[in-house]
Scaffold this active site. Sequence first.
Site, mmCIF file in Angstrom:
data_model
loop_
_atom_site.group_PDB
_atom_site.id
_atom_site.type_symbol
_atom_site.label_atom_id
_atom_site.label_comp_id
_atom_site.label_asym_id
_atom_site.label_seq_id
_atom_site.Cartn_x
_atom_site.Cartn_y
_atom_site.Cartn_z
ATOM 1 N N LYS A 1 9.157 -16.690 -10.793
ATOM 2 C CA LYS A 1 8.385 -15.599 -11.375
ATOM 3 C C LYS A 1 7.268 -16.138 -12.248
ATOM 4 O O LYS A 1 7.490 -16.996 -13.117
ATOM 5 C CB LYS A 1 9.309 -14.699 -12.196
ATOM 6 C CG LYS A 1 8.591 -13.537 -12.860
ATOM 7 C CD LYS A 1 9.539 -12.712 -13.717
ATOM 8 C CE LYS A 1 8.772 -11.623 -14.452
ATOM 9 N NZ LYS A 1 9.656 -10.825 -15.337
ATOM 10 N N ILE B 1 -3.630 -8.032 13.349
ATOM 11 C CA ILE B 1 -2.725 -7.713 14.452
ATOM 12 C C ILE B 1 -3.433 -6.908 15.534
ATOM 13 O O ILE B 1 -3.339 -7.217 16.725
ATOM 14 C CB ILE B 1 -1.491 -6.950 13.930
ATOM 15 C CG1 ILE B 1 -0.716 -7.813 12.937
ATOM 16 C CG2 ILE B 1 -0.587 -6.532 15.092
ATOM 17 C CD1 ILE B 1 0.439 -7.088 12.266
ATOM 18 N N PHE C 1 -5.241 3.044 14.566
ATOM 19 C CA PHE C 1 -5.417 4.073 13.539
ATOM 20 C C PHE C 1 -6.514 3.630 12.583
ATOM 21 O O PHE C 1 -6.663 2.429 12.300
ATOM 22 C CB PHE C 1 -4.122 4.290 12.756
ATOM 23 C CG PHE C 1 -3.225 5.338 13.355
ATOM 24 C CD1 PHE C 1 -2.979 6.523 12.694
ATOM 25 C CD2 PHE C 1 -2.622 5.120 14.579
ATOM 26 C CE1 PHE C 1 -2.166 7.494 13.246
ATOM 27 C CE2 PHE C 1 -1.792 6.077 15.145
ATOM 28 C CZ PHE C 1 -1.561 7.276 14.473
ATOM 29 N N ASN D 1 0.846 -1.191 0.000
ATOM 30 C CA ASN D 1 0.000 0.000 0.000
ATOM 31 C C ASN D 1 0.881 1.241 0.000
ATOM 32 O O ASN D 1 2.113 1.147 -0.066
ATOM 33 C CB ASN D 1 -0.952 -0.020 1.198
ATOM 34 C CG ASN D 1 -0.208 -0.137 2.511
ATOM 35 O OD1 ASN D 1 0.557 0.734 2.894
ATOM 36 N ND2 ASN D 1 -0.422 -1.251 3.225
#
Length: 414
Positions: free
Chosen positions: A297, A315, A331, A218
């Site tokens: 890959k 978590i 948060f 992110n």
Amino acid sequence: MVSLAGKRIVLGVSGGIAAYKAAALTSKLTQAGAQVNVILTHNALQFVQPLTFQALSHQPVHTDTFTEPDAHVISHIELADKADLVLVAPATANIIGKMANGIADDMLTTTLLATKSPVMVAPAMNVNMYDHPAVQANMEKLAEYGYRFVEPGVGLLACGWIGKGRLAEPEEIVEAVRAFFAQQEKGNVRPLDLHGKRVLVTAGPTREKIDPVRYITNHASGKMGYAIAEAARDRGAEVVLVSGPTALKKPDGVRFVAVESVQEMFDAVMEHLPKSDIVVKSAAVSDYRPKTVHAHKMKKGDGPLVLELDKAPDILKTIGERKTTQFVVGFAAETQDLIKHAKSKVERKNLDMIVANNVLAEGAGMGSDTNVVTLLTRAGEQVDLEKLSKREVADKLFDAVLLKLSERPLSELS
């Protein structure tokens, strides 16, 4: 980077094996432009010599209260009066005990007792000595006096033990000195009101591997979490910072744990949770991770790619389930219905407080140097903060946490 040019620093060196590091510290402070006046205790003289420090500082070195090279002044009073900072490094258990109890029986302790300047202490000793209740109590007393600390490191000690007690590296101490003067210039030197607290902070993004060259992540920069860790450190806390991959410099004076995946962050947090007093989970952790991680890959095909994801460990929820006496702050980064989602998260994850911000708001996005947040408590209190630097937000956050720990309302938040 704040300049040390013209700063007058009195460096007190006490008698431990780490005294040899004080020579490098003297050199680095002098090279940074500071005038360094060194005081060696009689025990320090068993490890280092005055001439070394005289050559590195280009200043006379003081070792004896009763040696007065200039008849016009009393040396320890002049040093005490003119210092911009008194720095004791290394600070042994013995010198910390003297400082805490007002004993003034040599050049260094008389100078410390006479000064009204800020004092910074960098402890160094055997891990068992550091953990002894008497030493901890003495450091608590010094924190109440307003003394600041540069936390010792963890590792192999000269005595052969492995644990906390190594003198912080000279570079770390110099950065702590710079940080102090930077805060002083901005007029925001905070009290050491977190001394004795253990603060666990998470920061940055996580990366979930798809194959050896691709991953899911992110936009989190880690700036908010790093600011929180630095604020806690500067207010006297012992800080553990668990960080995902960022481009930020590792903060000095904190225990830094680098992780990459959500599982690694989960494991690190759970390891440190039991010994923490305050937990601030500001990291932007992946909610999902690839069900299969390919060993090689993946080759591009002609059609669309379907990537199957599994739910990643939560978590924050696990912290809420396992917490005992810890004060837990989460948060909530949202793009709509900010307060509604933040309040729901407080309840679902058993939090004491949450920091909510709309990442689409001007000055509040991931990667910015500022933030616009709302603090909400489990009791339903709500405080909206104006746009502030992330460091200012961090200090406001700890002001709010301390209010709640003292069971005072957030309305008192200034």
